[in-house]
Design an enzyme around this catalytic site. Sequence first.
Site, mmCIF file in Angstrom:
data_model
loop_
_atom_site.group_PDB
_atom_site.id
_atom_site.type_symbol
_atom_site.label_atom_id
_atom_site.label_comp_id
_atom_site.label_asym_id
_atom_site.label_seq_id
_atom_site.Cartn_x
_atom_site.Cartn_y
_atom_site.Cartn_z
ATOM 1 N N GLY A 9 0.816 -1.220 0.000
ATOM 2 C CA GLY A 9 0.000 0.000 0.000
ATOM 3 C C GLY A 9 0.842 1.259 0.000
ATOM 4 O O GLY A 9 0.555 2.214 0.724
ATOM 5 N N TYR A 153 -12.213 -2.582 11.992
ATOM 6 C CA TYR A 153 -10.845 -2.036 11.931
ATOM 7 C C TYR A 153 -10.075 -2.353 13.219
ATOM 8 O O TYR A 153 -8.927 -2.805 13.171
ATOM 9 C CB TYR A 153 -10.946 -0.527 11.711
#
Length: 245
Positions: A9, A153
């Site tokens: 990422g 998350y």
Amino acid sequence: MAKTALITGSARGIGAAIALRLAKDGYNIALNDVNEGMFENNDIEERIKALGVECEKFICDVSKYDQCEAMVKAVKERFGSIDCLVNNAGITRDGLAARMPEEQYDLVIAVNQKSVFNLMKLAGSVMMRQKSGKIISLASVAGLYGNPGQINYSASKAAIIGMTKTMAKELGSRGITVNAVAPGFISTPMTDKLTEEQKNRMLEQIAMKRYGTVDEIAGVVSFLASDDASYVTGQVIEISGGLMM
Ligand code: NAI
């Protein structure tokens, strides 16, 4: 031979800052992101090459085991070794648990947590053969303390902490260190999505009364990826300006 770091990422945000910092430290850089579009209008590859190290992009959805397997093989073939893995790719899909669709939970677990299994296993195997390596994963204060609206998350980030300690124990005898950093509130495209009210509420709780920068995360990752941290493993370093003490 120069060492190689794979940062997931890394087209933007914290991942891009880590890639630039590790390039300055002398690592060759394997960039990764989920699709080619993330690198459009983006000069990260050129900026890294300008620092005098080698750099190449590897497109891969890190939640998919087979794609990670192909990426690790390609990085190893291109650079000859994988000396540092930074598990940085991550997403948020926030909502209160009572209203969260199952798919929204599963997606965040797949991208943030399963990806870390995929790459700790695959890049970890390369490092085991090398008998050296550094693995650093991006956890979060949400994984340490919880955060309303982030059951998916915070679960994924708490899991990363457990996985880090487990892999530190599994890989320690092979000369591989495994650590995590837990950022607090850092200004990036991910946090730009928060409302002003949410941002101000966070600010009140931060001892340093400001948000962190991507370079302040990259600096700690650089330390963990350096020989100065050769006896540091299984640790979670909070980088939050004193959010909780
Ligand atoms: P960001 O959204 O700016 O960057 C994340 C990158 O990961 C993007 O380039 C995205 O395309 C990529 N990505 C998403 N899904 C992917 C996939 N399946 N495969 C490959 N790449 C994928 O986010 P930011 O803020 O830079 O966050 C980086 C990491 O730091 C994340 O793990 C995040 O959870 C963590 N973090 C961020 C904090 C913050 O305040 N920004 C706080 C605590 C942790």
